[in-house]
Design a protein around this motif. Structure first.
Motif, short mmCIF file in Angstrom:
data_model
loop_
_atom_site.label_atom_id
_atom_site.label_comp_id
_atom_site.label_asym_id
_atom_site.label_seq_id
_atom_site.Cartn_x
_atom_site.Cartn_y
_atom_site.Cartn_z
N MET A 190 -3.03 10.69 -1.24
CA MET A 190 -3.87 9.90 -0.39
C MET A 190 -4.08 8.59 -0.64
SD MET A 190 -5.96 9.97 2.04
CE MET A 190 -5.71 11.79 2.88
N LEU A 191 -3.78 8.01 -1.94
CA LEU A 191 -4.02 6.81 -2.48
C LEU A 191 -2.98 6.10 -1.43
CD1 LEU A 191 -4.52 7.03 -6.15
CD2 LEU A 191 -6.28 6.71 -4.50
N LEU A 192 -1.87 6.40 -1.34
CA LEU A 192 -0.85 5.72 -0.58
C LEU A 192 -1.29 5.89 0.87
CD1 LEU A 192 2.20 7.31 -2.13
CD2 LEU A 192 1.39 4.98 -2.27
N MET A 193 -1.86 6.74 1.62
CA MET A 193 -2.23 6.72 2.64
C MET A 193 -3.28 5.81 3.10
SD MET A 193 -2.17 10.71 3.33
CE MET A 193 -2.62 10.93 5.20
N ARG A 194 -4.28 5.47 2.17
CA ARG A 194 -5.44 4.78 2.34
C ARG A 194 -4.97 3.21 2.29
NH1 ARG A 194 -9.81 6.75 3.94
NH2 ARG A 194 -9.60 4.66 4.66
N TRP A 195 -3.66 2.90 1.69
CA TRP A 195 -2.97 1.76 1.95
C TRP A 195 -2.89 1.42 3.49
CZ3 TRP A 195 -2.71 -3.08 -0.66
CH2 TRP A 195 -2.08 -3.70 0.25
N GLN A 196 -2.11 2.43 4.04
CA GLN A 196 -1.83 2.28 5.37
C GLN A 196 -3.18 2.16 6.33
OE1 GLN A 196 0.38 1.66 7.90
NE2 GLN A 196 -0.70 2.56 9.29
N LEU A 197 -4.13 3.13 6.01
CA LEU A 197 -5.43 2.90 6.71
C LEU A 197 -6.09 1.54 6.87
CD1 LEU A 197 -6.87 6.62 5.95
CD2 LEU A 197 -5.84 5.70 8.01
N ALA A 198 -6.13 0.91 5.34
CA ALA A 198 -6.84 -0.08 5.26
C ALA A 198 -6.00 -1.26 5.87
CB ALA A 198 -7.05 -0.43 3.69
N PHE A 199 -4.46 -1.38 5.83
CA PHE A 199 -3.75 -2.45 6.03
C PHE A 199 -2.74 -1.91 6.92
CE2 PHE A 199 -5.56 -3.24 1.94
CZ PHE A 199 -6.63 -3.98 2.18
N PRO A 200 -3.02 -1.52 8.32
CA PRO A 200 -1.97 -0.79 8.69
C PRO A 200 -0.56 -1.76 8.86
CG PRO A 200 -4.07 -0.96 10.07
CD PRO A 200 -4.38 -1.75 8.89
N LYS A 201 0.58 -0.94 8.85
CA LYS A 201 1.69 -1.50 9.09
C LYS A 201 2.26 -2.67 8.05
CE LYS A 201 2.21 0.25 13.63
NZ LYS A 201 1.24 -0.16 14.48
N GLN A 202 1.33 -2.78 6.89
CA GLN A 202 1.77 -3.65 6.04
C GLN A 202 2.62 -3.00 4.89
OE1 GLN A 202 -1.43 -6.40 4.32
NE2 GLN A 202 -2.46 -6.66 6.67
N ALA A 203 3.45 -3.70 4.11
CA ALA A 203 4.24 -3.21 3.09
C ALA A 203 3.61 -2.81 1.96
CB ALA A 203 5.45 -3.89 2.64
N ILE A 204 3.44 -1.51 1.32
CA ILE A 204 2.64 -1.11 0.17
C ILE A 204 3.41 -2.01 -0.89
CG2 ILE A 204 2.14 0.61 -1.37
CD1 ILE A 204 2.94 2.69 0.77
N PRO A 205 2.39 -2.68 -1.57
CA PRO A 205 2.90 -3.50 -2.65
C PRO A 205 3.55 -2.95 -3.89
CG PRO A 205 0.45 -3.63 -2.67
CD PRO A 205 0.99 -2.63 -1.43
N LEU A 206 4.62 -3.32 -4.58
CA LEU A 206 5.23 -2.89 -5.86
C LEU A 206 6.06 -1.51 -5.37
CD1 LEU A 206 2.33 -3.28 -8.45
CD2 LEU A 206 4.19 -4.67 -7.80
N ILE A 207 5.39 -0.35 -4.81
CA ILE A 207 6.00 0.80 -4.95
C ILE A 207 6.74 1.22 -3.49
CG2 ILE A 207 5.11 1.95 -6.97
CD1 ILE A 207 2.97 3.07 -5.26
N GLY A 208 6.06 0.51 -2.56
CA GLY A 208 6.38 0.86 -1.25
C GLY A 208 8.02 1.01 -0.91
N LYS A 209 8.82 0.32 -1.41
CA LYS A 209 10.06 0.55 -1.28
C LYS A 209 10.76 1.70 -1.77
CE LYS A 209 11.61 -3.91 0.24
NZ LYS A 209 10.52 -4.78 0.17
#
Ligand code: HEM
Ligand SMILES: [Cu+2]
Lengths: 581, 199
Positions: A56-75
Motif C-alpha cells: 500500500m505504501l507503494l500504491m500511495r505514491w502512485q495515488l499522490a503523484f500519478p505516473k511519476q517514477a517511485i524514487p529509489l526503489i521504483g526501478k
C-alpha cells in the motif's frame, strides 16, 4: 485435580512429551505446544501485515503523484520506475487479501486465540494439538502460494480481494494461485475453529461455567463459529471459480460475454451475482471475525486497568452472541446496487440496522466501565481507549451504507474504504497492538519499553486518522475506489490534494511503527524484568501461572471460584483462581 | 511433567461427549454449509437456466446410480456393525465389517468411474453445459469425500487398529466418529441422487 486425574488415566500414553527433551525442530518448528504455535502465527502474521502495508505504501505514491517514477526503489518493479496499472491492480488485490486473510485474522484468532484461550480456560493445551500444528502449516502454505503468485507469469491476482467474476474468471494466472491459496487458508481456519470451540467447551477447569468465561474467550468462541459456518460457502465458491477457470465451466459466466471484442467460447448460462452472494455470505461474518477478537482484547485490558468489573458483563456477552447470529443475515447490504428488488433490499436494510444495536451496546458497556474509574494509563490501555472512538467512527459510518437511499451514492467510493478501514485499522489493529503490549510480559517475562510505546501510540493515532479521515470527504466528493489515477476526472483532480496529504500520513504511519518493531524485538532480551507473575494485577486464569508459562501451562491444579472481573470494595483484585472469602 | 488433555476417551461429565465427538459434529456442521452452498448454487442456476434436461434421467444413468445408492446405504449399515463389534469387544468382526464398508465404497467409486467415462466418451464434459458443470462438480466433490473416507477407514482397519490394545475406549470413539462422517457422506449422496438424476 482429583476429578481430572481419573478422567485421563490414559493421559500418559498420548501426551506429547516433555519440553526439554525435544530436538530444536520439534520444539520450535513443528511444535504441538499451543504457545509456540500461537507465536508462530503471530510472527508470520506480523510479517504479512508489514508486507501488505508495504504494497500500500507503494500504491500511495502512485495515488499522490500519478505516473511519476517511485524514487529509489521504483526501478525494481518496472523499467521506468512508474507503478504500472497492472501492478497497481495486483498490489491492490493482494493488499486486501493479505491484510484480511493472512494478517489480521491469523493475528487475532491464530495468535491471540491459540496463546491465550487454553490458558484462560485453564487447559494444558488445545484439545487437538496435532491438528493445531496442521492448521498453522496449512495457513503457512496458503501464504506461500499467495506470495508465489507475484512471480507467476503476468503476476499476482488483480481482481480485488472480492474477486468478482466475470473479470476474475477471464483474468491471468495469478487468480488461480489466489483461489488455491484461499482453499488452503479456509481449510486452516476450519481446523482451527473446531479446535478452539472444543477446547473452550471441553477443557474448562472446574468452576469455570460459561458465564465466568473472560470476554476474550467468548469473543474467540463466537468468532470460531463464524469461521466454521461462513467459510465453507466461500470454499465452495472458490472451487466453482476454479472450475470456471480450469475446466471451462460457466458457473459465473453469463451467456453472450464478449472479451476484448471477441465472444467468449463458453457454454454460458451462469450467474456472476451468485459469486457475490457466496462471497459476502462469508465476507460479512468475516468482518466480525476481524473485530470480535479485538473487542475481547479491549475488554480484558479495560477491566484490568480500571480495576473494575466490566459494566454489564452479561449484556456484553449476549450482545456478542447476538452479533454473531445476525452477521449471517446481513450480507446482501454489500450488493444493493445489483438490482435486487425492494423486498430483498428492505430485508437487508432492516437486519443491518438491527446488527448495529449490539455493536453499540458493546461500546456502551466499555464506556460505562471507564466512567468514574481511576484509569491506569499503561500503553496497552492507551491503545484500548483509542479503539473505542475509532471503532465508533467506523461503525457509525456504516449506517449510511446500510440504507439504500444513501448507499446508492456512497457505494464503491472512497467513503466505503474509509468506513471499513476505521473498523479494521485504528479499530482491530490498535486492539491487537494493545494486546501485544499487554501480554508481552506474560509471554516473555519482560515489559516492553513504556517510552517507545507512548511514542508509537501518539504518532500512530495522529497519522492513522490523517490517512483515513479524508477518505470520507473524498468519497462524498464522488471519487471511486480502485482508481489508478483519479486526476483524469475533474472531480477527482479537485480532490487530489487530499490524496497527497493521505500519502504523507501513510508514510508517517509507517515510520511510527518502527519504535514498535524495535521495541518488540529488543525487549525480548533487554526489557525490564517483571517482578511478579501477575504484573498488571489480572484476574483471569492466564495470570494464575508463571510468566512465561511452563510447557504444561499449570504446574499446580487450578480451579475457578468466581466471575472473571471481580474486585473487593477497596479495588483489590479478586482473581478467579484464588479461594478467599 | 507432560501435557495432559482430558476427555480423550471418556466423555466430559458436563457436556456428555468426548473431545473427538464434539469435534466431528462441528466439522460436519461446516460440511453441511459447504454442500448447502453447492445445492443453493444448483437451485439458483437451474431456476434461471435455458437448457436444462427435463429430467436428469434423460441424460444420466439411473440404474447405475440406484445401485450406487444401495452400495452406500449398505456401507452405512456395515460401518455401524463394525462399531457395534468393538462394543462387543470383537476386533475380528470389526475388521470384517470395516472391510465390507471399504469394499462397498470401492464399488461406488468403480461405478462412478464407468459413469464418468461414458460421459466423456459421448463428449460430455463439465464445459458442455451448466447441467454437466453442476453434475461433475458436485459428484466430484462428493467422490473426494468418499476417497477421504476410504483412506480413513483403511487406516483404522490397518495400522490404526493397534490402538485397540492400548486404548480400546478411545479407539471405539474413533470408529464412531468415522461412522458419523460416513453417514454424512451417505446423506449427501441421498440428496444428490434425486437432485441430479431424478428431478
Ligand atoms: C457496525 C455496523 C456496521 C454497519 C452498519 C456496516 C455496514 C456496511 C455496509 C452497508 C457496507 C457496504 C457498503 C458498500 O459497498 O456500498 C460495508 C462495507 C464494509 N464493511 Fe461495514 N458495517 C459495519 C461494521 C463493520 C465492521 C465491524 C467491519 C470490520 C471489522 C466492517 C468492514 C467492512 C468492510 C471490509 C467493507 C467493504 C468491503 C468491500 O466492499 O471491499 N464493517 N459495511
Ligand atoms: Cu457487511
Amino acid at each position: 485435580m482429583s476429578q481430572d486425574t481419573h478422567n485421563h488415566s490414559h493421559g500418559h500414553d498420548h501426551s506429547h512429551s516433555v519440553g526439554h527433551e525435544l530436538p530444536f525442530w520439534r520444539k520450535y518448528i513443528f511444535s504441538t505446544d499451543h504457545k509456540v504455535i500461537g507465536l508462530q502465527y503471530g510472527i508470520t502474521a506480523v510479517f504479512f501485515l508489514l508486507f501488505g502495508f508495504g504494497l500500500m505504501l507503494l500504491m500511495r505514491w502512485q495515488l499522490a503523484f500519478p505516473k511519476q517514477a517511485i524514487p529509489l526503489i521504483g526501478k525494481l518493479f518496472t523499467e521506468d520506475g512508474v507503478l504500472s496499472p497492472e501492478l497497481y491492480n495486483q498490489f491492490g488485490a493482494m493488499h486486501g487479501t493479505i491484510m484480511v486473510f493472512l494478517g489480521v485474522v491469523p493475528l487475532g484468532v491464530g495468535a491471540f486465540g491459540n496463546y491465550l484461550l487454553p490458558l484462560q480456560v485453564g487447559a494444558q493445551d488445545m484439545a487437538f494439538p496435532k491438528l493445531n500444528l496442521l492448521s498453522y502449516w496449512v495457513y503457512f502454505i496458503g501464504g506461500v502460494i499467495m506470495l508465489a503468485s507475484f512471480f507467476s507469469p503476468n503476476g499476482a491476482a488483480a481482481s480485488g480481494w472480492t474477486s468478482y467474476p466475470p473479470l476474475s474468471v477471464v483474468a491471468d494466472n495469478g487468480q488461480t494461485f489466489w483461489l488455491i491459496g484461499m482453499v488452503f487458508l479456509i481449510t486452516s481456519s476450519l481446523l482451527g475453529s473446531v479446535n478452539t470451540i472444543v477446547t473452550a467447551i471441553q477443557l474448562r477447569v472446574k468452576g469455570l461455567s460459561f458465564m465466568r468465561w473472560p470476554v476474550l474467550v467468548w469473543a474467540q468462541v463466537v468468532t470460531a463459529f463464524l469461521l466454521l459456518l461462513a467459510f465453507p460457502p466461500l470454499e465452495a465458491a472458490g472451487v466453482l471459480q476454479l472450475m470456471d477457470r480450469l475446466a471451462g465451466t460457466s458457473f459465473f459466466l453469463p451467456s453472450g460475454l464478449v472479451v476484448s471484442g471477441e465472444a467468449l467460447k463458453v457454454s454460458g448460462g451462469g450467474n456472476p451475482i451468485l459469486w457475490q452472494h457466496l462471497f459476502w455470505f462469508l465476507a460479512h461474518p468475516e468482518v466480525y471475525v476481524l473485530i470480535l477478537p479485538a473487542v475481547g482484547i479491549v475488554g480484558e485490558i479495560i477491566a484490568v486497568n480500571t480495576k473494575k468489573p466490566l459494566y454489564g458483563y452479561k449484556t456484553l456477552i449476549y450482545s456478542i452472541i447476538f452479533l454473531g447470529f445476525m452477521s449471517f443475515i446481513v450480507w446482501a447490504h454489500h450488493m444493493f446496487m445489483t438490482g435486487m428488488g425492494v423486498t430483498m433490499s428492505t430485508f437487508f436494510q432492516a437486519t443491518t440496522m438491527i446488527i448495529s444495536v449490539p455493536s453499540i451496546i458493546i461500546l456502551t458497556t466499555y464506556l460505562l466501565t471507564l466512567w468514574g474509574s481511576s484509569i491506569r494509563y499503561t500503553v496497552p490501555m492507551l491503545f484500548a481507549i483509542a479503539f473505542l472512538p475509532m471503532f465508533a467512527i467506523g461503525g457509525l459510518t456504516g449506517l449510511p451504507l446500510g440504507l439504500t437511499a444513501s448507499d446508492i451514492h456512497l457505494h464503491d467510493t472512497y467513503y466505503v474504504i474509509g468506513h471499513f478501514h476505521y473498523v479494521v485499522a485504528p479499530g482491530s489493529l490498535f486492539a491487537l497492538m494493545a494486546g501485544v503490549y499487554h501480554w508481552y510480559p506474560k509471554i516473555t517475562g519482560r515489559f516492553m519499553s513504556d517510552t517507545l510505546g507512548k511514542i508509537h501510540f501518539w504518532l500512530s493515532v495522529v497519522a492513522i486518522n490523517g490517512v483515513f479521515m479524508p477518505m470520507f470527504f473524498m468519497g462524498m466528493a464522488g471519487v471511486s475506489r480502485r482508481l489508478y489515477d483519479q486526476t483524469i476526472y475533474a472531480h477527482g483532480a479537485a480532490a487530489q490534494p487530499l490524496n497527497v496529504f493521505m500519502s504523507y500520513c501513510a508514510w508517517a504511519l509507517a515510520v511510527a511503527q518502527l519504535p514498535f518493531l524495535y521495541n518488540m524485538a529488543t525487549s525480548w532480551k533487554w526489557g525490564k524484568k517483571i517482578e511478579s507473575n501477575n504484573p498488571w494485577g489480572g484476574t483471569t486464569l492466564e495470570w494464575a501461572t508463571a510468566s512465561p508459562p511452563p510447557h504444561e501451562n499449570f504446574t499446580t491444579p487450578v480451579e475457578v471460584f468466581r466471575g472473571p472481573y471481580e474486585y473487593s470494595s477497596n479495588k483489590k483484585p479478586l482473581p478467579q483462581f484464588v479461594q478467599e472469602a | 511433567m507432560s501435557v495432559i488433555i482430558p476427555y480423550i476417551d471418556k466423555p466430559n461429565p458436563v457436556t456428555g461427549v468426548t473431545n473427538a465427538k464434539l469435534g466431528i459434529w462441528l466439522f460436519l456442521a461446516s460440511e453441511v454449509m459447504l454442500f448447502g452452498a453447492l445445492f443453493s448454487t444448483l437451485i439458483i442456476l437451474r431456476s434461471s437456466a435455458t437448457d436444462w434436461p427435463a429430467h436428469g434421467s434423460d441424460v444420466l444413468n439411473v440404474p447405475l446410480a440406484t445401485l450406487n445408492t444401495v452400495f452406500l446405504i449398505t456401507s452405512s449399515v456395515t460401518i455401524v456393525l463394525s462399531w457395534a463389534s468393538l462394543k462387543m469387544k470383537n476386533l475380528m468382526k470389526f475388521k470384517l465389517h470395516m472391510g465390507l464398508t471399504v469394499l462397498l465404497s470401492f464399488g461406488f467409486l468403480i461405478i462412478k468411474y464407468f459413469e464418468y467415462s461414458s460421459k466423456f466418451h459421448h463428449e460430455h464434459y463439465p464445459s458442455t453445459s451448466t447441467f454437466y458443470a453442476v453434475y461433475f462438480t458436485m459428484t466430484g466433490l462428493h467422490g473426494l469425500h468418499v476417497i477421504g473416507g476410504i483412506i480413513t477407514n483403511l487406516y483404522l482397519m490397518g495400522p490404526g487398529s493397534k490402538m485397540w490394545k492400548t486404548e480400546p475406549e478411545r479407539f471405539t470413539g474413533r470408529i464412531e466418529c468415522a461412522g458419523l462422517y460416513w453417514h454424512f457422506v451417505d446423506l449427501v449422496w441421498i440428496f444428490l441422487f434425486p437432485a441430479l438424476y431424478l428431478l
